[in-house]
Each structure stands twice: as C-alpha cells, then as structure tokens.
Design an enzyme around this catalytic site. Structure first.
Site, PDB file in Angstrom:
ATOM      1  N   LYS A  90       0.832  -1.241  -0.085  1.00 59.47           N
ATOM      2  CA  LYS A  90      -0.205  -0.074  -0.025  1.00 59.47           C
ATOM      3  C   LYS A  90       1.195   1.337  -0.042  1.00 59.47           C
ATOM      4  CE  LYS A  90      -3.990  -1.668   2.530  1.00 59.47           C
ATOM      5  NZ  LYS A  90      -5.089  -1.608   1.407  1.00 59.47           N
ATOM      6  N   ARG A 143     -10.438 -11.478   1.650  1.00 58.06           N
ATOM      7  CA  ARG A 143     -11.366 -12.410   0.919  1.00 58.06           C
ATOM      8  C   ARG A 143     -10.710 -13.899   1.070  1.00 58.06           C
ATOM      9  NH1 ARG A 143     -11.775  -9.169  -4.378  1.00 58.06           N
ATOM     10  NH2 ARG A 143     -11.516  -7.516  -2.881  1.00 58.06           N
TER      11      ARG A 143
HETATM   12  N1  BES Z   1      -8.315  -3.823   4.201  1.00 57.34           N
HETATM   13  C1  BES Z   1      -8.271  -3.230   2.895  1.00 57.34           C
HETATM   14  C2  BES Z   1      -9.545  -2.523   2.693  1.00 57.34           C
HETATM   15  C3  BES Z   1      -9.483  -1.326   3.154  1.00 57.34           C
HETATM   16  C4  BES Z   1      -8.981  -0.013   2.151  1.00 57.34           C
HETATM   17  C5  BES Z   1     -10.154  -0.734   3.995  1.00 57.34           C
HETATM   18  C6  BES Z   1      -9.073   1.383   2.636  1.00 57.34           C
HETATM   19  C7  BES Z   1     -10.228   0.686   4.588  1.00 57.34           C
HETATM   20  C8  BES Z   1      -9.553   1.589   3.885  1.00 57.34           C
HETATM   21  C9  BES Z   1      -8.349  -4.455   1.914  1.00 57.34           C
HETATM   22  O1  BES Z   1      -7.515  -5.691   2.539  1.00 57.34           O
HETATM   23  C10 BES Z   1      -7.828  -3.803   0.606  1.00 57.34           C
HETATM   24  O2  BES Z   1      -6.565  -3.601   0.785  1.00 57.34           O
HETATM   25  N2  BES Z   1      -8.672  -4.152  -0.424  1.00 57.34           N
HETATM   26  C11 BES Z   1      -8.459  -3.703  -1.647  1.00 57.34           C
HETATM   27  C12 BES Z   1      -8.836  -4.567  -2.512  1.00 57.34           C
HETATM   28  C13 BES Z   1      -8.265  -4.187  -4.020  1.00 57.34           C
HETATM   29  C14 BES Z   1      -6.876  -4.674  -4.140  1.00 57.34           C
HETATM   30  C15 BES Z   1      -9.205  -5.107  -5.076  1.00 57.34           C
HETATM   31  C16 BES Z   1      -8.857  -1.827  -1.809  1.00 57.34           C
HETATM   32  O3  BES Z   1      -9.779  -1.752  -1.307  1.00 57.34           O
HETATM   33  O4  BES Z   1      -7.900  -1.363  -2.647  1.00 57.34           O
HETATM   34 MN    MN Z   2      -5.552  -5.222   1.882  1.00 59.36          MN
END
Ligand code: BES
Ligand code: MN
Ligand code: ZN
Length: 501
Positions: A278, A352
């Site tokens: 990230k 997931r």
């Molecule tokens: N934990 C994150 C989701 C998230 C993102 C929660 C920002 C709160 C704030 C999850 O594991 C994630 O990273 N999801 C990705 C999915 C994508 C790679 C399809 C996302 O939301 O960017």
């Molecule tokens: Mn994630």
C-alpha cells in the site's frame, strides 16, 4: 459505570447534573417544568431571555440551583414540540453528554427519556441513551502516559415513571451490554498492530471465555488450519512473522440442537498490502483491518451478558498481511479448503483469502445463517461514503432483517447487488477464479468472490471499510456495526422466545 432507572420524584433526587429537555417556542418538557416550579421560574427565565432557543442540539448548563440537591441542570434543545426523529434524538443526546465532560460531574440523571421519539418506546430510549453516552465518553488512554479521561461520570440514572420502569429497565440491561461490547471493540481496534497481534486477539478471546460460562473459546493454530486444507488463509500469513490464528467462540444460550447464527469477523491486525504494498500515507490506519473481528468479540460479550436465548458462533480469522521473501506474489495460485483454486492477482485483496476458508469452515456448524463483517474494500467508501456500511448477500429475508435492525439501531447499511453479471470480472486464465475483479464495482466483486464459498447457507456480508473508524483529527474506532449486530440478535432472541414460549 453504574446504571439505574430513577422513578423517584424530582424533589428527592440528588445528583451532580440533571439533563432535561426544552422545546422551541419556550415549551418545557415535564421535568423541566417541574424544576421550573420548584425553582421559582429559573428555567423559564433563562429561556425567556433568549439564552436557549430550544433548537435541537443546543445545550445550556445552569451551574447553581438554589435550595436543591440537584447541583446543576443541563437544558437540552429538542426542536419543535412533537415526536423527534431518531437522528435528532441522537444529536440531542450527544450535545448533552459532550457538555458534561467536566471533572466535577460524576453522577447524572437523564430525563430525556420523556422526549417522544418517532416510533420508539421507553426500552429503546433507555438503551439508546446508554449506548450513545458510553460511546461519547470512551477515550483511548492505554498507550498514553497520562491516563486521565475528560469525563468523570461514574453513575448514569435514567428517569422513567413507575409505569414504564420495566421497559426502561430492560433497555438499560441491553444498553449496558451493548455499550460494554462496543468499548471492547473500540479498544481492540484502537490498539496498534505491534500490541494487538493475532496472538493477542486470541488471548483476549480466551479471556472472554473465562469470564462467561456460556462462552467456549478455542483457537486453531496454523498446523490445525494446514490439516484442514486452508491454503488460501495460510498463504497470507506466510509472509508474516506473527502466527495466524482462527479464533472460535461458541455461545450456547439457545436450546441444544438449535442451528446457530455464525458471525465471521475479518481480523487482519495489520494490512500493509503484502507485495502489492500500500502507499505510505495513511497506512497506519490499516491497524483497523481487524474491526470486523473486534465486532464479533464485542457482540459475543454482549450476547453472553444479555444471556440471549440463541446459539451464536463467532469465527475470527486473524493474520497480518506483510511484504516478505515468503509472502504471496501476484500470480501465485492457492488451493482453498473448498478445493477451489484462486489466482492472487493482487496480494492486497487478502481479506477475502482469509474469509473464503473461514466460510467453508463455517459449514461444520450447520449454520442457520452466516454473517461476515469485514473492512474489505476501499471502494465501499467511494460508493456509500462513511454513512452507511455496505450489505450484500444471497438471501432477501436476511438482508431485509439486517436493514431493519440497522434502522432501529441507527447504524445504517445499504444493500448492493451481487448479480451474476458481476461474477464475470473474477475470471482467471489459470485458476478457478482471480482474487480481484478490477476497479469497477470493487465492493460488489469482493462480495461475488465470497458468495462462491457461501453457497450452502443463507449468508450476508457487511463491508465496514468506511464506517468502522474515523480518519483525520478525531481518528479512532467507531464501534460500528456493533449496534446493528446487537439489535439483530436481540430482535432474533425476541422472536425465538415468542415461538418457543
Ligand atoms: N483492508 C483493505 C480495505 C480497506 C482499504 C479498508 C482502505 C479501509 C480503507 C483491503 O484488504 C484491501 O486492501 N482492499 C483492496 C482491494 C483491491 C486490491 C481489490 C482495496 O480496497 O484497495
Ligand atoms: Mn488489503
Ligand atoms: Zn485488508
């Protein structure tokens, strides 16, 4: 915190502050009028000279009450003199409690139960007051040198006439349980990733199990999960030095063979994204990626405390998602407990990967329904903002019950579709499915992915990525969707009692 229902007449009350309502156009609520009479018009004076217009959310503290054991009175504006909406009621309660965070105020009597709220009874009002007040005085001090909290309130009494005592009291017991569960949820969520690891979460769950005889807690270790074939779950934790845990909590409050409600909570104690790392700004907030799991712990605490006549299973798959030489790589293919294979195109879609194996594991319990709660997609905040949590599921009746519970509890959710057209986006050339479906409809494709592991039961998924915590200067866990889940469970308990009794 000490809670009670107060039915004694005003003259007999003793407290640091009494909270009474005032409507627009100088109309006083019954307790404000009674106080006004016993103080020779003190309140009418204040209102008449324009110090309080009665607009909803206004609050004026009267610091001295002559000849009274009530030390102070807080006048709270309620708006027009007619039943208020649930949202305005909460606004008035917040205005009240936020005015009372002063060291001198330790005991309060809240008379805002008198205020009529659209479609709500005394039980709901008493429960809501306790939920809102406790939520507002929560302060995270665990890792601060100075443990002083702004609020010193130790005793909350809720005013009710004798005729409403029973209802108000049952609302009080519910409110107390929900508030305690929520405080646990928020505390665990606010803890940093270096303290709140999967092992720590498991220890907290075991601790809960010791406190309540009705709760049996077991923790599956990585070796247990390997034996079950949870290749997807374990592929995420492989990149972390912290061992993964699958925390299971079994609450037996219903009849022995009644099918349980299974609650699954995503428990990523830190989500760095893995190799699909990230961006730096805001990454600290990924300590909140275990809010779903913390909600499940809070909900089981509340259920045990309320002794709900239901069987409830809590499952919390917990891990970190870190970049590492042994971490998942984009393109890796893993085999799930169900046998289905997944091509991991983005290692940051890890939630997931834990949830799919946990959903399959849930089949062991022959569930009546399964609800998973997860900070799953940033896209959910794009779709719904920070107001409503996302709801997706394979059963209309269950989804409608959850929406109704959210409305009752003032903890709203909004349903998104999982039509089969969306499933297309998960196609993989090399495995049964990909773990991501591209930018479009990210919340929906995440739920589509989960739905493939929830075919054997009625299932709903709550995406709380944008509602479980606040960002910015008031950064912190909100405790949502604890109120919704507890409302759903208490409503279910009510119906199951009606059926059996
Ligand atoms: N934990 C994150 C989701 C998230 C993102 C929660 C920002 C709160 C704030 C999850 O594991 C994630 O990273 N999801 C990705 C999915 C994508 C790679 C399809 C996302 O939301 O960017
Ligand atoms: Mn994630
Ligand atoms: Zn995550």
């Amino acid at each position: 915190m000490d809670y009670s229902i107060e039915t004694a007449p005003l003259e007999e009350l003793q407290c640091d502050c009494m909270i009474v309502g005032v409507y627009q156009d100088q109309q006083l609520s019954p307790s404000a009028a009674a106080l006004n009479n016993s103080t020779e018009g003190l309140i009418a004076n204040i209102v008449n000279r324009g110090d309080l217009s009665g607009k909803n959310g206004e609050a004026v503290l009267i610091n001295a009450i002559p000849n009274s054991k009530i030390e102070r009175v807080l006048l709270v504006g309620l708006g027009e003199n007619k039943p208020v909406s649930v949202k305005n009621y909460k606004k008035a309660l917040l205005a009240a409690i936020n005015s009372l965070k002063k060291p001198q105020i330790k005991s309060i009597v809240c008379c805002l139960t008198e205020c009529e709220v659209e479609g709500r009874d005394w039980q709901w009002k008493s429960r809501h007051i306790i939920e809102v007040f406790n939520d507002a005085v929560y302060q995270f001090t665990h890792t601060k040198s100075d443990k002083e909290t702004e609020s010193k309130i130790e005793k909350i009494s809720i005013f009710a006439p004798e005729t409403e005592r029973a209802l108000a009291h049952s609302g009080l017991l519910q409110g107390k349980a929900v508030a305690e569960g929520m405080a646990l949820t928020k505390h665990l969520a606010d803890l940093p990733g270096n303290i709140c690891t999967p092992t720590y979460l498991a220890e907290q769950a075991l601790e809960l199990g010791k406190q309540y005889a009705s709760l049996t807690v077991k923790v599956l270790e990585e070796t247990d999960m390997a034996a079950l074939g949870m290749g997807s779950f374990l592929s995420v934790s492989r990149g972390s030095r912290q061992p993964a845990k699958l925390i299971t909590l079994e609450y037996q409050g219903g009849i022995k063979n009644a099918q349980p409600i299974v609650l699954i909570g995503k428990g990523l104690t830190f989500d760095a994204g893995g190799i699909s790392l990230k961006p730096g700004p805001g990454m600290d907030e990924m300590k909140y990626d275990m809010c779903g799991g913390a909600t499940v712990l809070g909900a089981l605490l509340a259920a045990a405390q309320m002794q709900l006549p239901l069987n409830i299973i809590g499952l919390i798959p917990s891990s970190e998602n870190m970049p590492d030489g042994d971490a998942n790589k984009p393109g890796d293919i893993v085999t799930t407990m169900s046998g289905k294979t997944i091509e991991i195109l983005n290692t940051d879609a890890e939630g997931r990967l834990l949830l799919c194996d946990t959903l399959t594991y849930a089949e062991h319990y022959n569930p009546e329904i399964v609800i998973d709660i997860a900070t799953l997609t940033g896209a959910c905040g794009v779709a719904l903002g920070r107001v409503a949590s996302g709801l997706l599921g394979n059963d209309d009746a269950l989804c409608n019950d959850l929406i109704a519970a959210g409305e009752t509890a003032n903890d709203n959710i909004w349903r998104l579709p999982i039509w089969e057209e969306y499933q297309e986006q998960l196609k993989s050339n090399f495995a049964d499915m990909a773990n991501v479906g591209g930018r479009d409809g990210g919340t929906i494709t995440a739920a589509c992915f989960l739905s493939r592991f929830a075919e054997k039961f009625r299932w709903a998924h709550l995406d709380i990525a944008a509602t479980a915590w606040r960002t910015g200067p008031t950064k912190g866990a909100t405790g949502r969707p604890m109120q919704l889940i507890c409302q759903y469970l208490t409503s279910r308990a009510q119906t199951s009692q009606n059926i059996s009794g």
